[in-house]
Design a protein around this motif. Structure first.
Motif, PDB file in Angstrom:
ATOM      1  N   ARG A 151      12.223 -39.275  20.042  1.00 30.47           N
ATOM      2  CA  ARG A 151      12.468 -39.732  18.663  1.00 30.47           C
ATOM      3  C   ARG A 151      12.617 -38.533  17.731  1.00 30.47           C
ATOM      4  O   ARG A 151      13.441 -38.557  16.812  1.00 30.47           O
ATOM      5  N   ILE A 152      11.846 -37.493  17.984  1.00 29.09           N
ATOM      6  CA  ILE A 152      12.020 -36.257  17.215  1.00 29.09           C
ATOM      7  C   ILE A 152      13.406 -35.670  17.498  1.00 29.09           C
ATOM      8  O   ILE A 152      14.072 -35.156  16.597  1.00 29.09           O
ATOM      9  N   PHE A 153      13.859 -35.779  18.743  1.00 27.02           N
ATOM     10  CA  PHE A 153      15.206 -35.288  19.079  1.00 27.02           C
ATOM     11  C   PHE A 153      16.275 -36.046  18.288  1.00 27.02           C
ATOM     12  O   PHE A 153      17.260 -35.460  17.848  1.00 27.02           O
ATOM     13  N   VAL A 154      16.088 -37.358  18.134  1.00 33.83           N
ATOM     14  CA  VAL A 154      17.021 -38.157  17.329  1.00 33.83           C
ATOM     15  C   VAL A 154      17.084 -37.585  15.919  1.00 33.83           C
ATOM     16  O   VAL A 154      18.165 -37.372  15.356  1.00 33.83           O
ATOM     17  N   ASN A 155      15.920 -37.325  15.344  1.00 34.02           N
ATOM     18  CA  ASN A 155      15.872 -36.764  13.995  1.00 34.02           C
ATOM     19  C   ASN A 155      16.505 -35.374  13.945  1.00 34.02           C
ATOM     20  O   ASN A 155      17.197 -35.044  12.977  1.00 34.02           O
ATOM     21  N   LEU A 156      16.282 -34.569  14.972  1.00 31.88           N
ATOM     22  CA  LEU A 156      16.897 -33.235  15.015  1.00 31.88           C
ATOM     23  C   LEU A 156      18.422 -33.332  15.054  1.00 31.88           C
ATOM     24  O   LEU A 156      19.117 -32.543  14.407  1.00 31.88           O
ATOM     25  N   ALA A 157      18.923 -34.292  15.825  1.00 28.93           N
ATOM     26  CA  ALA A 157      20.382 -34.448  15.928  1.00 28.93           C
ATOM     27  C   ALA A 157      20.987 -34.907  14.611  1.00 28.93           C
ATOM     28  O   ALA A 157      22.185 -34.720  14.384  1.00 28.93           O
ATOM     29  N   MET A 158      20.170 -35.488  13.737  1.00 33.56           N
ATOM     30  CA  MET A 158      20.676 -36.001  12.466  1.00 33.56           C
ATOM     31  C   MET A 158      20.439 -35.043  11.292  1.00 33.56           C
ATOM     32  O   MET A 158      20.812 -35.350  10.169  1.00 33.56           O
ATOM     33  N   VAL A 159      19.828 -33.889  11.549  1.00 34.37           N
ATOM     34  CA  VAL A 159      19.570 -32.933  10.472  1.00 34.37           C
ATOM     35  C   VAL A 159      20.903 -32.457   9.898  1.00 34.37           C
ATOM     36  O   VAL A 159      21.809 -32.063  10.635  1.00 34.37           O
ATOM     37  N   ALA A 160      20.989 -32.506   8.588  1.00 38.45           N
ATOM     38  CA  ALA A 160      22.215 -32.063   7.905  1.00 38.45           C
ATOM     39  C   ALA A 160      22.382 -30.553   8.064  1.00 38.45           C
ATOM     40  O   ALA A 160      21.400 -29.810   8.056  1.00 38.45           O
ATOM     41  N   PRO A 161      23.627 -30.098   8.204  1.00 39.40           N
ATOM     42  CA  PRO A 161      23.862 -28.652   8.286  1.00 39.40           C
ATOM     43  C   PRO A 161      23.270 -27.944   7.059  1.00 39.40           C
ATOM     44  O   PRO A 161      23.372 -28.428   5.940  1.00 39.40           O
ATOM     45  N   GLY A 162      22.601 -26.846   7.306  1.00 35.43           N
ATOM     46  CA  GLY A 162      22.011 -26.085   6.222  1.00 35.43           C
ATOM     47  C   GLY A 162      20.574 -26.465   5.904  1.00 35.43           C
ATOM     48  O   GLY A 162      19.931 -25.798   5.101  1.00 35.43           O
TER      49      GLY A 162
END
Length: 144
Positions: free
Chosen positions: A24-35
């Motif tokens: 689930r943390i990986f899901v959030n990491l994949a959705m982190v906005a650039p920058g």
């Protein structure tokens, strides 16, 4: 034997809690906005700590299971084919845990290629593995 079995269940449940949340943390990491470096760093820190904690919990879970199998003979009776299936599923859980560690390394090095949608599906795998293990241990299909 009941003490060993009890602690085995506690460590299994704790290990799986980590395996449920880490992807689930990986899901959030994949959705982190650039920058958004602070958010990315925070999630990577959380994932790293959870992976270490889950790995530490896996050791006694597996050790106690081995103790039950070798020391008390649980699942070693002739015709205990359910145990063969359970050990196969346990090997899959260990492979999943290893895959999570490799995935975290890809996130750390900026080499992740998986989408948040793929990761959401990946997140469901430990649930299926746990269901399989519980059914095999409680129902004992293929018991001769």
């Amino acid at each position: 034997m009941l003490w060993v079995k009890s602690f085995h269940i506690v460590f299994i449940a704790s290990w799986f809690a980590g395996l449920f949340y880490l992807p689930r943390i990986f899901v959030n990491l994949a959705m982190v906005a650039p920058g958004s470096e602070a958010e990315r760093a925070r999630l990577l820190l959380m994932a790293g700590k959870l992976l270490r904690f889950s790995t530490i919990l896996a050791v006694p879970a597996l050790g106690l299971g081995l103790w039950l199998f070798l020391g008390y003979g649980i699942g070693r009776a002739p015709g205990s084919y359910w145990m063969h299936a359970k050990l196969l599923v346990v090997a899959l859980v260990m492979g999943y845990h290893h895959a999570c560690a490799r995935m975290l390394e890809k996130f750390r090095t900026g080499r992740n290629t998986r989408s948040h949608v793929w990761l959401r599906w990946f997140n469901e795998v430990p649930v299926l593995l746990l269901v399989a293990i519980v059914i095999l241990v409680v129902v004992k299909p293929w018991q001769a």
